[in-house]
Design an enzyme around this catalytic site. Structure first.
Site, PDB file in Angstrom:
ATOM      1  N   PRO A 130     -24.280  26.480 -33.507  1.00  0.00           N
ATOM      2  CA  PRO A 130     -23.769  26.419 -32.130  1.00  0.00           C
ATOM      3  C   PRO A 130     -22.776  25.269 -31.911  1.00  0.00           C
ATOM      4  O   PRO A 130     -21.823  25.409 -31.167  1.00  0.00           O
ATOM      5  CB  PRO A 130     -25.036  26.235 -31.291  1.00  0.00           C
ATOM      6  CG  PRO A 130     -26.117  26.867 -32.110  1.00  0.00           C
ATOM      7  CD  PRO A 130     -25.747  26.618 -33.540  1.00  0.00           C
ATOM      8  N   GLN A 169       0.144  49.864 -25.151  1.00  0.00           N
ATOM      9  CA  GLN A 169       1.319  50.037 -24.280  1.00  0.00           C
ATOM     10  C   GLN A 169       1.916  51.439 -24.441  1.00  0.00           C
ATOM     11  O   GLN A 169       2.257  52.092 -23.455  1.00  0.00           O
ATOM     12  CB  GLN A 169       2.364  48.954 -24.648  1.00  0.00           C
ATOM     13  CG  GLN A 169       3.471  48.803 -23.637  1.00  0.00           C
ATOM     14  CD  GLN A 169       2.969  48.219 -22.318  1.00  0.00           C
ATOM     15  OE1 GLN A 169       1.882  47.660 -22.237  1.00  0.00           O
ATOM     16  NE2 GLN A 169       3.736  48.406 -21.269  1.00  0.00           N
ATOM     17  N   LEU A 209     -23.217  29.893 -42.106  1.00  0.00           N
ATOM     18  CA  LEU A 209     -22.630  28.558 -42.104  1.00  0.00           C
ATOM     19  C   LEU A 209     -22.534  28.026 -40.661  1.00  0.00           C
ATOM     20  O   LEU A 209     -23.019  26.944 -40.354  1.00  0.00           O
ATOM     21  CB  LEU A 209     -21.240  28.601 -42.763  1.00  0.00           C
ATOM     22  CG  LEU A 209     -20.480  27.285 -42.853  1.00  0.00           C
ATOM     23  CD1 LEU A 209     -21.225  26.267 -43.717  1.00  0.00           C
ATOM     24  CD2 LEU A 209     -19.078  27.505 -43.453  1.00  0.00           C
ATOM     25  N   TRP A 247     -23.765  33.300 -34.860  1.00  0.00           N
ATOM     26  CA  TRP A 247     -22.747  34.305 -35.190  1.00  0.00           C
ATOM     27  C   TRP A 247     -22.867  34.838 -36.618  1.00  0.00           C
ATOM     28  O   TRP A 247     -21.869  34.988 -37.324  1.00  0.00           O
ATOM     29  CB  TRP A 247     -21.340  33.717 -34.989  1.00  0.00           C
ATOM     30  CG  TRP A 247     -20.990  33.533 -33.557  1.00  0.00           C
ATOM     31  CD1 TRP A 247     -20.998  32.376 -32.852  1.00  0.00           C
ATOM     32  CD2 TRP A 247     -20.579  34.554 -32.636  1.00  0.00           C
ATOM     33  NE1 TRP A 247     -20.628  32.609 -31.554  1.00  0.00           N
ATOM     34  CE2 TRP A 247     -20.357  33.934 -31.400  1.00  0.00           C
ATOM     35  CE3 TRP A 247     -20.376  35.937 -32.737  1.00  0.00           C
ATOM     36  CZ2 TRP A 247     -19.958  34.635 -30.267  1.00  0.00           C
ATOM     37  CZ3 TRP A 247     -19.967  36.636 -31.614  1.00  0.00           C
ATOM     38  CH2 TRP A 247     -19.767  35.986 -30.402  1.00  0.00           C
ATOM     39  N   SER A 283      -6.858  30.803 -36.639  1.00  0.00           N
ATOM     40  CA  SER A 283      -5.424  30.699 -36.985  1.00  0.00           C
ATOM     41  C   SER A 283      -5.013  29.232 -37.099  1.00  0.00           C
ATOM     42  O   SER A 283      -4.220  28.863 -37.968  1.00  0.00           O
ATOM     43  CB  SER A 283      -4.564  31.364 -35.903  1.00  0.00           C
ATOM     44  OG  SER A 283      -4.606  32.759 -36.038  1.00  0.00           O
ATOM     45  N   GLU A 284      -5.582  28.400 -36.217  1.00  0.00           N
ATOM     46  CA  GLU A 284      -5.221  26.972 -36.249  1.00  0.00           C
ATOM     47  C   GLU A 284      -5.655  26.351 -37.582  1.00  0.00           C
ATOM     48  O   GLU A 284      -4.918  25.561 -38.180  1.00  0.00           O
ATOM     49  CB  GLU A 284      -5.889  26.221 -35.077  1.00  0.00           C
ATOM     50  CG  GLU A 284      -5.337  26.595 -33.704  1.00  0.00           C
ATOM     51  CD  GLU A 284      -5.721  27.991 -33.246  1.00  0.00           C
ATOM     52  OE1 GLU A 284      -6.834  28.441 -33.574  1.00  0.00           O
ATOM     53  OE2 GLU A 284      -4.902  28.650 -32.578  1.00  0.00           O
ATOM     54  N   ASP A 310     -12.269  31.394 -49.092  1.00  0.00           N
ATOM     55  CA  ASP A 310     -10.893  31.641 -49.547  1.00  0.00           C
ATOM     56  C   ASP A 310     -10.756  33.109 -49.977  1.00  0.00           C
ATOM     57  O   ASP A 310      -9.774  33.771 -49.652  1.00  0.00           O
ATOM     58  CB  ASP A 310     -10.507  30.694 -50.692  1.00  0.00           C
ATOM     59  CG  ASP A 310      -9.010  30.754 -50.975  1.00  0.00           C
ATOM     60  OD1 ASP A 310      -8.231  30.462 -50.056  1.00  0.00           O
ATOM     61  OD2 ASP A 310      -8.633  31.142 -52.099  1.00  0.00           O
ATOM     62  N   GLU A 318     -13.880  33.542 -40.045  1.00  0.00           N
ATOM     63  CA  GLU A 318     -13.504  33.094 -41.412  1.00  0.00           C
ATOM     64  C   GLU A 318     -12.296  32.156 -41.337  1.00  0.00           C
ATOM     65  O   GLU A 318     -11.378  32.225 -42.153  1.00  0.00           O
ATOM     66  CB  GLU A 318     -13.293  34.290 -42.348  1.00  0.00           C
ATOM     67  CG  GLU A 318     -14.571  35.114 -42.454  1.00  0.00           C
ATOM     68  CD  GLU A 318     -14.845  35.730 -43.798  1.00  0.00           C
ATOM     69  OE1 GLU A 318     -14.189  35.377 -44.781  1.00  0.00           O
ATOM     70  OE2 GLU A 318     -15.775  36.566 -43.846  1.00  0.00           O
TER      71      GLU A 318
HETATM   72  C1  LIG Z   1     -17.754  38.333 -34.464  1.00  0.00           C
HETATM   73  C2  LIG Z   1     -17.940  37.060 -35.234  1.00  0.00           C
HETATM   74  C3  LIG Z   1     -18.548  37.090 -36.473  1.00  0.00           C
HETATM   75  C4  LIG Z   1     -18.767  35.914 -37.181  1.00  0.00           C
HETATM   76  N1  LIG Z   1     -19.433  35.947 -38.376  1.00  0.00           N
HETATM   77  C5  LIG Z   1     -19.810  34.792 -38.982  1.00  0.00           C
HETATM   78  C6  LIG Z   1     -20.651  34.807 -40.137  1.00  0.00           C
HETATM   79  O1  LIG Z   1     -21.025  35.867 -40.656  1.00  0.00           O
HETATM   80  N2  LIG Z   1     -21.045  33.615 -40.668  1.00  0.00           N
HETATM   81  C7  LIG Z   1     -20.658  32.411 -40.138  1.00  0.00           C
HETATM   82  O2  LIG Z   1     -21.043  31.378 -40.670  1.00  0.00           O
HETATM   83  N3  LIG Z   1     -19.827  32.365 -39.047  1.00  0.00           N
HETATM   84  C8  LIG Z   1     -19.423  33.522 -38.456  1.00  0.00           C
HETATM   85  N4  LIG Z   1     -18.628  33.491 -37.326  1.00  0.00           N
HETATM   86  C9  LIG Z   1     -18.234  32.201 -36.782  1.00  0.00           C
HETATM   87  C10 LIG Z   1     -16.768  31.895 -36.979  1.00  0.00           C
HETATM   88  O3  LIG Z   1     -16.456  31.721 -38.331  1.00  0.00           O
HETATM   89  C11 LIG Z   1     -16.427  30.667 -36.114  1.00  0.00           C
HETATM   90  O4  LIG Z   1     -16.502  31.108 -34.778  1.00  0.00           O
HETATM   91  C12 LIG Z   1     -15.074  30.091 -36.405  1.00  0.00           C
HETATM   92  O5  LIG Z   1     -15.079  29.412 -37.633  1.00  0.00           O
HETATM   93  C13 LIG Z   1     -14.598  29.129 -35.314  1.00  0.00           C
HETATM   94  O6  LIG Z   1     -15.591  28.195 -35.005  1.00  0.00           O
HETATM   95  P1  LIG Z   1     -15.999  27.905 -33.478  1.00  0.00           P
HETATM   96  O7  LIG Z   1     -16.223  29.215 -32.821  1.00  0.00           O
HETATM   97  O8  LIG Z   1     -17.107  26.942 -33.495  1.00  0.00           O
HETATM   98  O9  LIG Z   1     -14.713  27.266 -32.825  1.00  0.00           O
HETATM   99  P2  LIG Z   1     -14.347  25.696 -32.824  1.00  0.00           P
HETATM  100  O10 LIG Z   1     -14.393  25.158 -34.196  1.00  0.00           O
HETATM  101  O11 LIG Z   1     -15.159  25.022 -31.786  1.00  0.00           O
HETATM  102  O12 LIG Z   1     -12.836  25.767 -32.342  1.00  0.00           O
HETATM  103  C14 LIG Z   1     -12.449  25.991 -30.994  1.00  0.00           C
HETATM  104  C15 LIG Z   1     -10.928  25.995 -30.927  1.00  0.00           C
HETATM  105  O13 LIG Z   1     -10.422  24.719 -31.339  1.00  0.00           O
HETATM  106  C16 LIG Z   1      -9.530  24.887 -32.426  1.00  0.00           C
HETATM  107  N5  LIG Z   1      -9.668  23.734 -33.318  1.00  0.00           N
HETATM  108  C17 LIG Z   1     -10.813  23.226 -33.827  1.00  0.00           C
HETATM  109  N6  LIG Z   1     -10.564  22.159 -34.600  1.00  0.00           N
HETATM  110  C18 LIG Z   1      -9.214  22.013 -34.619  1.00  0.00           C
HETATM  111  C19 LIG Z   1      -8.302  21.099 -35.274  1.00  0.00           C
HETATM  112  N7  LIG Z   1      -8.736  20.156 -36.120  1.00  0.00           N
HETATM  113  N8  LIG Z   1      -6.974  21.266 -35.050  1.00  0.00           N
HETATM  114  C20 LIG Z   1      -6.526  22.258 -34.235  1.00  0.00           C
HETATM  115  N9  LIG Z   1      -7.318  23.129 -33.598  1.00  0.00           N
HETATM  116  C21 LIG Z   1      -8.642  23.019 -33.794  1.00  0.00           C
HETATM  117  C22 LIG Z   1      -9.941  26.195 -33.085  1.00  0.00           C
HETATM  118  O14 LIG Z   1      -8.890  26.762 -33.859  1.00  0.00           O
HETATM  119  C23 LIG Z   1     -10.288  27.026 -31.858  1.00  0.00           C
HETATM  120  O15 LIG Z   1      -9.117  27.522 -31.267  1.00  0.00           O
HETATM  121  C24 LIG Z   1     -18.344  34.669 -36.628  1.00  0.00           C
HETATM  122  C25 LIG Z   1     -17.696  34.643 -35.384  1.00  0.00           C
HETATM  123  C26 LIG Z   1     -17.495  35.816 -34.682  1.00  0.00           C
HETATM  124  C27 LIG Z   1     -16.815  35.748 -33.340  1.00  0.00           C
END
Ligand SMILES: Cc1cc2nc3c(=O)[nH]c(=O)nc-3n(C[C@H](O)[C@H](O)[C@H](O)COP(=O)(O)OP(=O)(O)OC[C@H]3O[C@@H](n4cnc5c(N)ncnc54)[C@H](O)[C@@H]3O)c2cc1C
Length: 368
Positions: A105, A324, A102, A133, A354-355, A217, A351
């Site tokens: 970048p 610790q 899903l 990812w 926290s936000e 979910d 998945e």
């Molecule tokens: C080890 C690993 C494995 C993963 N595996 C998969 C996988 O198998 N398949 C897949 O599809 N994805 C996968 N992911 C991706 C992962 O689900 C996403 O990284 C995650 O959903 C967050 O997206 P982002 O990194 O683009 O952060 P962003 O969406 O860019 O968010 C950046 C920050 O802004 C905050 N933020 C964003 N929007 C808001 C808002 N409206 N209000 C408040 N805060 C907000 C976020 O909480 C975060 O702190 C993986 C990630 C990692 C690190």
């Protein structure tokens, strides 16, 4: 897993043979009915399995969580008979692993903002874009790829596809160099005129985001269980160490400062476990209600976001305290707690961050 962990972590080696054995034990298709090669268990049993695996190794747990929750389950629920015959039994038995594509970048939390395009061309769809990812990327036999069939359709413009590793135009472009979960693979995938047979569309056009969000979910219960396992493993390591390590002529476990840390860790792990099992039980109860045709009211929304939020943040607090308790040895790569500490960090990110969990919980709360 335990004896091979350190060597595999250093070499960033994927535990294929161990996953194969876990597959033979039924751990790859736990929620899938036996007729499709699965173990046919309930979600509570599934959460227990993931907790036990993560208690030793979180990387193996995430490989299992992805293949079970966000690949096998949506295929079982939304797949055609032909698709299930082709892929589901092999997934359930662990002969192939599944991956869920899903994130891109430029789009993670904002899933409707994906840019991968799918255009119909006769009996095929042609996919173009980049996925980021992808857990199990490169080691999976089946990839659920989400792409826009109607870019103007917003959340209703996304469609899901079942893609195989050797479909033309599908390429692993690189692997992420990660802080933790170093036994697991996280791949970037490039789709360049990738031709997917129309019969491999999962569900109808426009149903992709619904399939993704429903899968996530359930997936959140898996990540909550993984978090409980990490917390439990860190707690056990800290308790063992506190009894062995002596300062000022006494085991450090004799000091109240250490005892209070252990007591808080134990309490938080237990609370997270109860929330996780409750969310799993609620999911089972709802699917049972659907089967027997009764309406299930859910006045405060799904418990999965609450379990995922609390358990993932708990695992970070508990792993911090476990380091610790270990003092300087907790900072050494020779100890397990150092690995738990690094592995825990991602739990509040993938998945749904926290936000995002807080956003969903607050939305449900305010709506009612
Ligand atoms: C080890 C690993 C494995 C993963 N595996 C998969 C996988 O198998 N398949 C897949 O599809 N994805 C996968 N992911 C991706 C992962 O689900 C996403 O990284 C995650 O959903 C967050 O997206 P982002 O990194 O683009 O952060 P962003 O969406 O860019 O968010 C950046 C920050 O802004 C905050 N933020 C964003 N929007 C808001 C808002 N409206 N209000 C408040 N805060 C907000 C976020 O909480 C975060 O702190 C993986 C990630 C990692 C690190």
């Amino acid at each position: 897993m335990r004896p091979i962990l350190r060597e595999y972590e250093r070499a960033e080696k994927f535990p294929s043979a161990q996953l194969k054995k876990l597959g033979e034990l039924g751990c790859c298709g736990m929620l899938i009915p036996e007729e499709w090669g699965g173990a046919g268990t309930d979600t509570v049993s599934y959460a227990l399995m993931l907790e036990e695996v993560a208690r030793v190794d979180a990387s193996t747990a995430v490989a299992l969580s992805v293949t079970n929750s966000v690949v096998a389950v949506p295929l079982w629920k939304s797949g055609s008979e032909q698709q299930k015959e082709k892929y589901l039994a092999r997934l359930s038995r662990g002969e192939i692993l599944g991956a869920f594509c899903l994130t891109e970048p430029q789009a993670g939390s904002d899933a409707a903002g994906i840019q991968t395009r799918a255009v119909r061309d006769g009996n095929h769809y042609v996919l173009n874009g980049t996925k980021a990812w992808v857990s199990n990327g490169g080691v999976s036999g089946l990839y659920i790829v989400f792409a826009k069939t109607d870019p103007a359709g917003g959340s209703r413009g996304v469609t899901a596809f079942l893609v195989e590793l050797d479909f033309p135009g599908f390429r692993i472009s690189r692997y992420e160099d990660k802080m933790g979960l170093r036994l697991s693979r996280s791949a970037e995938i490039s789709l360049q005129d990738c031709r997917v047979p129309a019969e491999n569309r999962l569900g109808e056009e426009g149903q992709g985001l619904r399939i993704a969000l429903e899968s996530l979910d359930g997936g959140r219960i898996g990540i909550a269980a993984q978090s409980v396992g990490v917390g439990q493993g860190a707690l056990e390591a800290a308790t063992r160490y506190a009894k062995q390590r002596k300062t000022f002529g006494h085991p450090i476990a004799d000091y109240q400062a250490i005892q209070w840390m252990l007591a808080d860790m134990e309490t938080e792990v237990s609370a997270a476990r109860v929330l996780t099992h409750y969310a799993a039980w609620q999911r089972d109860k709802e699917s049972h209600s659907r089967e027997v045709g009764t309406t299930q009211t859910r006045p405060r929304g799904s418990s999965a976001p609450r379990a995922k939020l609390y358990a993932s943040e708990m695992a970070n607090r508990v792993a911090y305290k476990a380091v610790q308790v270990h003092g300087s040895s907790g900072y050494s790569r020779e100890t397990d707690v150092e690995r738990y500490y690094r592995d825990a960090r991602v739990l509040t990110i993938y998945e749904g961050t926290s936000e995002m969990q807080r956003l969903v919980i607050a939305r449900d709360l305010l709506r009612h």
